[in-house]
Design a protein around this motif. Sequence first.
Motif: not given
Length: 323
Positions: A10-30
């Motif tokens: 992730t942009v804040l470093g690696p996380v365990e996949d179990s910590a992802l929770g509810f994921v939206l797979v295609h978004e953009h900030v800009a």
Amino acid sequence: VNGSAREVQTVLGPVEDSALGFVLVHEHVAASSAGILRSWPAIYGGRTALTDRAVEILSRARAAGVQSIVDCTTFDLGRDVELLAEVSARSGVTIIAVTGLWLDPSVTLRARSVEQLAELFVYELTDGIDGTGIRAGAIKIATEAAVDPVGGRILHAAALACMATNAPIITHTAAQHRSGELQAALLEEHGVDPARVAIGRSDDSREIDYLTRLADRGYWLAMDRIPNGALPEYGGQSVADRIDMIARLVAAGHANRILIGHDDPAWAGLLGDEDQRRRRASNPRSLTFISDVVLPAFGSRGIGSDVITKITVDNPRRWLSAA
Ligand SMILES: [Zn+2]
């Protein structure tokens, strides 16, 4: 790796996949063009205003249950991972950045070989982006009706990067031309496992056989621009049609292949100002649309909370981590 917890970048470093929770797979900030965010802040009201607006949108999404997004902004869409890191830290939403390319590679990128492009993609997945050490966690590619030589090289390079790193791929397609089938044929020819690939824009399709055949081959179906059904330029599939198609896929036994998203940037600089206004007016809920409108509509179509958890949590975790 023992097969239980796996790391996702992730942009804040690696996380365990179990910590992802509810994921939206295609978004953009800009979403704009390479270099624009840094070189022309006045065009989007300044970096502070954009950052604040994105934090507000993602904080509202977080309050509505969203825990993670894949920001599908490639280099040629003006990716800025330091912006993503700030927005992620302030909103509490986990953001996964992408490598790969969309439909607007520069002359310099168009002049590169397959091997060179693969080297760039692998570098961004393993070392980091723009010298920040922030690593991409997925690969984005885009195909319209046909694949031209440059698009073919990008797709081939994405396949090599996927196989070298096991990173997931998400695609942009012209669903009315069934270009997911073209992508699938080329990716498989280059050796990619369909289970690593999400075929995007799948909710633009009105042909259930196009979707079920891809699902049967092991591809993920990214139903990833659901609110855009309110606008005529995104095709004949209304929001209700898109929700109905997901319900039909679930009824046909494909709940374990569906991913979901809005594709609704906080700043869509690749559109003119009037189109951006129309887009905001058509979806004032921004990234809470799925939580507020789509998930309740699933309930009224007989889709239970177990299936909703599959679509929002389990499927994206499996796609992102290969667990
Ligand atoms: Zn997008």
